[in-house]
Scaffold this motif. Structure first.
Motif, short mmCIF file in Angstrom:
data_model
loop_
_atom_site.label_atom_id
_atom_site.label_comp_id
_atom_site.label_asym_id
_atom_site.label_seq_id
_atom_site.Cartn_x
_atom_site.Cartn_y
_atom_site.Cartn_z
N CYS A 327 0.85 -1.19 0.00
CA CYS A 327 0.00 0.00 0.00
C CYS A 327 0.89 1.25 0.00
O CYS A 327 1.70 1.43 0.90
CB CYS A 327 -0.92 0.00 1.22
SG CYS A 327 -1.84 1.56 1.35
N CYS A 330 0.12 3.58 3.08
CA CYS A 330 0.73 3.07 4.31
C CYS A 330 2.26 3.07 4.20
O CYS A 330 2.96 3.16 5.19
CB CYS A 330 0.27 1.65 4.61
SG CYS A 330 -1.44 1.48 5.12
N CYS A 339 -4.87 -2.48 6.83
CA CYS A 339 -4.87 -1.25 6.04
C CYS A 339 -6.29 -0.92 5.61
O CYS A 339 -6.99 -1.78 5.09
CB CYS A 339 -3.97 -1.43 4.82
SG CYS A 339 -4.35 -0.34 3.44
N HIS A 341 -7.10 1.58 3.45
CA HIS A 341 -7.15 2.42 2.24
C HIS A 341 -7.94 1.80 1.10
O HIS A 341 -8.24 2.48 0.14
CB HIS A 341 -5.72 2.76 1.79
CG HIS A 341 -4.98 3.59 2.77
ND1 HIS A 341 -3.90 3.13 3.51
CD2 HIS A 341 -5.20 4.86 3.20
CE1 HIS A 341 -3.48 4.09 4.31
NE2 HIS A 341 -4.25 5.15 4.16
ZN LIG Z 1 -2.84 1.37 3.41
#
Ligand SMILES: [Zn+2]
Length: 342
Positions: A327, A330, A339, A341
């Protein structure tokens, strides 16, 4: 059941040694010979050395039917896949229940003996549907079942010799690996199943286990896989490099598992865990699409399947881990569990 115990409580050994082996080897020369294919020969060796504990031979009808219906042996112990000895028409009709037969590998070399307790025929399509959820020969595991003989011999076996295995020196027995873990002082060991060379995603899963536990067993399957899969040489060489150059010394053991890929997805994930329990693992990693050919199972079907079983009854802790990705936000490798996202 205590973690780290063999499945069923006792590590099976069907190996015969010393003068008894000499005597049985002579006796075997007079017996009708049943030639096993490469996959069945590996099953023979797992039974003999306890990798498939509590099995002491190839399954009879009682075990076979309950395994298909409920993923349990006749006595109730969890066991998700059939382990059988398929034979051709000729061997099937010439052998009677109660006979002793010699078991040979494909070269004809005799490896052991089996007392034929039962012979029976099965419905291969029904087996495929029960184990795989499909009977379509386009499925790479189903096709292996449908091509097999539907005639089975069953009974307890005795092993006299080790078969010819790929990477023989790497295929250590449950007893040997258990001794190795003990010598290293490991009380907790995660088993990692693979049929691929290492990559970043698998490395992430292995690091999670190494953060939590005393040691890690990397245990690639060395038997038949499917067309297009990696060769054993590539898998072993890459892992040797990773262990030598990346992981801390003394925390990872590499060994080979002489068995073949069934590609049975959820049921095989559970099978892989129970086999590693026999090899001394206390934990087992199941990631995304475990033992699943693409297009046939959902990403986490194996997780859902394993969650139906009580961990106490399984006797091994299953680390149900999500598929890792990198990611950018991140700035690290993460999973859906860590995570947000998306
Ligand atoms: Zn992330």
């Amino acid at each position: 059941m205590r973690l780290g115990e063999p499945h069923g409580g006792k590590l099976v050994s069907r190996l015969v040694e010393g003068p008894e082996r000499e005597r049985l080897a002579e006796e075997a020369l007079e017996l009708p010979k049943v030639v096993m294919d490469a996959n069945t020969t590996m099953d023979f060796w797992q039974i003999a050395t306890g990798g498939f504990s509590p099995l002491e031979g190839f399954m009879g009808r009682g075990d076979y039917e309950r395994v298909l219906a409920e993923a349990r042996l006749e006595d109730g112990l969890i066991w998700p896949l059939p382990v059988v000895l398929p034979v051709g028409e000729e061997a099937f009709s010439s052998v009677s229940e109660g006979d002793e037969v010699a078991l040979a590998e494909s070269s004809g070399r005799v490896l052991g003996l089996m007392e034929v307790e039962e012979k029976f025929s099965v419905d291969l399509r029904a087996e495929a549907r029960a184990v795989y959820g499909y009977d379509d020969p386009a499925h790479p595991g189903v096709v292996k079942v449908l091509r097999r003989s539907d005639k089975l011999l069953a009974g307890p076996l005795r092993a006299l010799k080790e078969p010819s295995l790929p990477f023989q020196e790497l295929c250590r027995t449950p007893e040997e690996l258990r001794a190795e873990f003990k010598a290293r002082g490991w009380r907790t060991v995660a088993g990692f199943q693979t049929r691929n060379p290492p990559h970043r995603a698998h490395e992430h899963l292995q690091r999670i286990a190494l953060e939590l536990l005393d040691g890690l067993l990397i245990h690639p399957v060395l038997g038949e896989k499917k067309p297009g899969d990696f060769k054993n040489e590539a898998i072993i060489e890459a892992y040797r490099w990773l262990i030598e150059n990346v992981y801390p010394k003394g925390r990872v053991v590499l060994s080979g598992l002489a068995t073949w890929m069934r590609f049975a997805g959820p049921r095989e994930a559970l099978f892989h865990a129970l086999v590693r329990k026999n090899y001394g693992c206390t934990h087992f990693i199941v990631g995304r699409l475990h033992a699943s050919p693409s297009g046939w199972y959902g990403d986490y079907d194996a997780h859902d399947y394993i969650r139906q079983f009580d961990e106490e009854e399984l006797g091994i802790s299953i680390l149900l881990l999500k598929g890792p990705f990198y990611c950018r936000a991140c700035g690290c490798t993460a999973t859906d569990s860590t995570c947000g996202h998306g």
